[in-house]
Design an enzyme around this catalytic site. Sequence first.
Site, PDB file in Angstrom:
ATOM      1  N   CYS A  13     -39.690   8.465  93.188  1.00 41.55           N
ATOM      2  CA  CYS A  13     -40.348   7.972  94.415  1.00 41.55           C
ATOM      3  C   CYS A  13     -41.981   7.760  93.867  1.00 41.55           C
ATOM      4  O   CYS A  13     -42.613   8.736  94.494  1.00 41.55           O
ATOM      5  CB  CYS A  13     -39.949   8.367  95.507  1.00 41.55           C
ATOM      6  SG  CYS A  13     -40.699   7.409  96.924  1.00 41.55           S
ATOM      7  N   CYS A  16     -43.892   8.455  97.329  1.00 43.27           N
ATOM      8  CA  CYS A  16     -43.615   9.900  97.736  1.00 43.27           C
ATOM      9  C   CYS A  16     -44.769  10.886  97.274  1.00 43.27           C
ATOM     10  O   CYS A  16     -45.118  11.698  97.671  1.00 43.27           O
ATOM     11  CB  CYS A  16     -42.331  10.362  97.344  1.00 43.27           C
ATOM     12  SG  CYS A  16     -41.004   9.491  98.132  1.00 43.27           S
TER      13      CYS A  16
END
Length: 89
Positions: A13, A16
């Site tokens: 991700c 993230c």
Amino acid sequence: MSVRLKDFYADWCGPCKQQDAILEDIVAEWGDDLELEKVDVDEKQDVANEYQVRSLPTLVVENEEGVVDRFVGVTQREDIEAALSEASA
């Protein structure tokens, strides 16, 4: 009062990784007043399901009484710290 911040993330991700930099600054400032728990959703799907995580990153702010706030997507430091202050009040 103990404050916990759960960071639901995945290694793949991109957003993230952006969130990580912000969280590192917050943890450095809050020190022992904050417990950061990183939850890899690929490894701990049961925990992600329990917290109904559908998008990444998701941050959940908790205190002894339960969930105080949650954020979905990259969240700015000021917003996170405001929720942490509320949770620790």
